[in-house]
Write a protein that holds these residues in place. Structure first.
Motif, PDB file in Angstrom:
ATOM      1  N   GLU A  96       0.818  -1.225   0.000  1.00 46.23           N
ATOM      2  CA  GLU A  96       0.000   0.000   0.000  1.00 46.23           C
ATOM      3  C   GLU A  96       0.845   1.265   0.000  1.00 46.23           C
ATOM      4  OE1 GLU A  96      -3.580   1.973   2.658  1.00 46.23           O
ATOM      5  OE2 GLU A  96      -3.102  -0.158   2.917  1.00 46.23           O
ATOM      6  N   LYS A  97       1.957   1.235   0.746  1.00 45.93           N
ATOM      7  CA  LYS A  97       2.808   2.426   0.842  1.00 45.93           C
ATOM      8  C   LYS A  97       3.818   2.525  -0.305  1.00 45.93           C
ATOM      9  CE  LYS A  97       2.399   2.917   5.839  1.00 45.93           C
ATOM     10  NZ  LYS A  97       3.106   2.949   7.137  1.00 45.93           N
ATOM     11  N   GLU A  98       3.893   1.481  -1.120  1.00 41.33           N
ATOM     12  CA  GLU A  98       4.817   1.486  -2.273  1.00 41.33           C
ATOM     13  C   GLU A  98       4.064   1.019  -3.527  1.00 41.33           C
ATOM     14  OE1 GLU A  98       9.115   0.221  -1.172  1.00 41.33           O
ATOM     15  OE2 GLU A  98       7.771  -1.050   0.034  1.00 41.33           O
ATOM     16  N   PRO A  99       3.092   1.811  -3.994  1.00 41.01           N
ATOM     17  CA  PRO A  99       2.255   1.373  -5.128  1.00 41.01           C
ATOM     18  C   PRO A  99       3.036   1.149  -6.419  1.00 41.01           C
ATOM     19  CG  PRO A  99       1.916   3.698  -4.651  1.00 41.01           C
ATOM     20  CD  PRO A  99       2.736   3.156  -3.532  1.00 41.01           C
ATOM     21  N   TYR A 100       4.221   1.808  -6.535  1.00 45.45           N
ATOM     22  CA  TYR A 100       5.007   1.677  -7.761  1.00 45.45           C
ATOM     23  C   TYR A 100       6.227   0.768  -7.593  1.00 45.45           C
ATOM     24  CZ  TYR A 100       2.259   5.694  -9.348  1.00 45.45           C
ATOM     25  OH  TYR A 100       1.235   6.534  -9.706  1.00 45.45           O
ATOM     26  N   LYS A 101       6.231  -0.046  -6.559  1.00 47.06           N
ATOM     27  CA  LYS A 101       7.400  -0.884  -6.273  1.00 47.06           C
ATOM     28  C   LYS A 101       7.785  -1.740  -7.479  1.00 47.06           C
ATOM     29  CE  LYS A 101       9.229  -4.323  -3.061  1.00 47.06           C
ATOM     30  NZ  LYS A 101       8.954  -5.201  -1.901  1.00 47.06           N
TER      31      LYS A 101
END
Length: 621
Positions: A29-34
């Protein structure tokens, strides 16, 4: 290239592609573009392993980087140059990496960096744009730049890139024609390369996307004819290549119908709507595709919303076709002109004779079974203007069916404005049907139905938040009561001695019409309850019509009390005088109500004499 096995380079590239396809919601959720960032790192690694671009393919002057540059935008290649040898092969591979880096940065909302990579891609391909290995990549890069500039609201720049893609596709098909290489094949071993059939399918899909984006750009530029043409071409190609999402395709076809309705091309509009119904009916019956990964069961609300939107397009079709017929057959007071009706009946045969030639020129979607299914829907709906009550009733019933369908989704709780618009369309269907009805009592009942559906809306709506909508509804209710009163007066005139019940009914309708016209006019007053000296252009005609009808209504009140009748005539004169005085002060207003202004001037001249005679008669008695 560094001493790394080519298979390892290809493996890294394929891994980057796989990461690029991971949906955002599957990331933390905190890294949507991981996954996107991981893909980018792998692409940068592949780029480093490939080594620097050939000298003559690398840096070029900045002036050549824009959409007007002769190397990758408007101009077309003079000849086909294939990327042969190590230099050409390296340029193409690097261009593929730059393209994917560009798309990656756009996906992570880094538009400037994305643009830079896409422009580099085009620069690397500038000599090979028309080649078998590069044409698809070049078109895809330009399509993405077109979307990017469109999102920046630089529509003409977007247009330049997209039109360049279209021209490049057409030139390639004319001069080469064979299915070109899919860009990712540069990193595939020979045995895994795509078949000619698969290459063709993918290339045609790229071109279909190009047409789709061009349709949107032309819409933005208000080039509506061109936008409709490209939208139609896109929809047709999606069906031909079986590359469409039923819900999206259906809503786009229904939206296209609105263009044809506004152009009064009802055969074409009917075809679009019929095709929309048939394709929408496929929802859930075809498997998810790359373009539409979600299964229908996951989006029930979207399904019901789109169903309601398509229903609203059908309502507009029925309503506009009926209203167009009314305009063609009404006289100068809005009643059915029998001579005009006869003329249109005579034209009907000619319209039917020309049907086949019109159909051949009209838009057509699908072939075989799909075409038959669309025709089956079309056959149940007329595209010809109704010429009598029975024909009008068929369209009315179809429109009413879709009203009920639209209201299933667009309910007052949650979709206030949409719900009201659907109810107003329902009222308008009754209103235009009443035009075709010859029985006055039945016409009255139709207007009564309109009032019954509109009056509750005025109770539910907050007048402060929905001022404009409230005004529309108040004016429409007033007009419905006004029409009913006129009909009851006409019925009474046919009777030798109308009874007190009819007189009471006429006066009650008059009173209700006055109430709603007055509510409408009061809504124009300022916070201090003062009527404006200058009426806004958007409400000028309705305000003047309301004043005129209020004047007429006061003159129509039936009373046995001479004093009351004199008061009514005085109030009537006051409203007629307002219209005349306002148009003298604001000459532009006269153009809005020419007929009503002439009658008002006449009444301002006649009423004082009538009132004086009335006073004399009262004094004598």
């Amino acid at each position: 290239m560094a001493n790394v096995p080519w298979a390892e380079v290809c493996e890294k590239f394929q891994a980057a592609l796989a990461l690029s396809r991971v949906e955002l919601h599957k990331n933390p959720e905190k890294e949507p573009y991981k996954s996107k960032y991981s893909a980018r790192a792998l692409l940068e690694e592949v780029k480093a392993l490939l080594g620097p671009a050939p000298e003559d393919e690398d840096e070029r002057p900045e002036a050549d980087d824009g959409p007007g540059a002769d190397d990758h935008a408007l101009g077309l290649p003079a000849e086909v140059v294939e990327p042969e040898g190590p230099v050409g092969q390296l340029a193409v591979r690097l261009a593929v990496i730059e393209f994917h880096l560009g798309v990656n940065h756009i996906d992570t909302e880094e538009l400037s960096a994305g643009e830079e990579h896409l422009v580099k891609c085009l620069r690397l391909l500038r000599r090979y744009r028309l080649s078998h290995d590069c044409v698809s990549l070049c078109i895809q890069a330009q399509n993405n730049l077109g979307i990017l500039w469109s999102e920046r609201e630089e529509i003409e720049t977007a247009q330049a890139y997209l039109e360049s893609s279209e021209a490049l596709y057409n030139q390639y098909m004319k001069e080469v024609g064979s299915p070109p290489l899919e860009p990712t094949e540069c990193f595939l071993p020979e045995e895994e390369k795509l078949t000619e059939q698969e290459r063709s399918k993918r290339f045609e899909k790229v071109y279909t996307h190009n047409l789709y984006y061009l349709a949107q750009v032309y819409q933005h530029l208000e080039m509506f004819e061109k936008a409709a043409h490209y939208c139609h071409s896109t929809l047709k190609r999606q069906l031909e290549h079986n590359a469409y999402h039923p819900i999206e395709w259906a809503i786009n076809a229904a939206t296209l119908s609105q263009f044809y309705i506004n152009k009064l091309c009802f055969m074409e509009a009917r075809h679009c709507l019929s095709a929309a119904n048939v394709i929408f009916g496929q929802t859930g019956k075809i498997s998810a595709t790359e373009d539409s990964p979600e299964a229908e069961g996951e989006v029930p609300e979207l399904y019901h919303q789109r169903k309601g939107e398509i229903a609203r397009c059908w309502i507009k079709y029925c309503l506009t076709l009926m209203q167009n017929a009314q305009l063609s057959m009404q006289d100068n007071i809005g009643e059915l002109d029998l001579d005009k009706q006869s003329e249109l009946r005579a034209l009907r045969k000619k319209e039917l004779d020309e049907e086949e030639s019109i159909r051949k020129k009209a838009v057509q979607f699908g072939t075989g079974e799909l075409c038959d299914a669309v025709s089956a829907v079309e056959e149940k709906v007329s595209y010809l203007r109704p010429l009598d009550f029975e024909e009008a009733r068929e369209l009315f019933l179809l429109g009413q069916h879709y009203v009920f369908e639209a209201k299933e989704f667009f309910q007052i709780d949650g979709y206030v404005t949409d719900h009201i618009e659907v109810v107003q369309d329902h009222s308008a269907l009754f209103k235009v049907l009443a035009f075709f009805e010859t029985d006055m009592e039945r016409r009255c009942k139709m207007h009564k139905r309109r009032i019954a559906m509109l009056e509750p809306l005025t109770v539910d709506l907050n007048p402060q938040y929905y001022l404009l909508v409230n005004r529309q509804i108040q004016f429409e209710i007033a007009h419905a009561y006004y029409d009913m009163m006129d009909l009851k007066v006409a019925i009474a005139d046919r009777l030798r001695d109308p009874d007190s019940h009819i007189v009471k009914k006429i006066n009650n309708l008059n009173k209700s019409a006055l109430k709603y016209y007055q509510l409408f006019l009061d809504s124009l007053r300022d916070p201090n309850k003062v009527f404006p000296e200058h009426i806004g252009e958007d409400v000028l005609r309705p305000a003047m019509l309301a004043k005129f009808r209020v004047a007429r209504l006061y003159g129509k009140i039936i009373t046995a009390d001479p004093k009351k009748e004199l008061e009514n005539l005085a109030t009537s004169l006051e409203h007629y005088k307002f219209i005349v005085d306002y148009c003298e002060k604001h000459p532009e207003a006269a153009q809005e109500i020419e007929a009503e202004l002439e009658l008002s001037k006449e009444m301002v001249s006649l009423l004082p004499t009538k009132m004086e005679r009335f006073r004399t008669k009262m004094a004598l008695t």
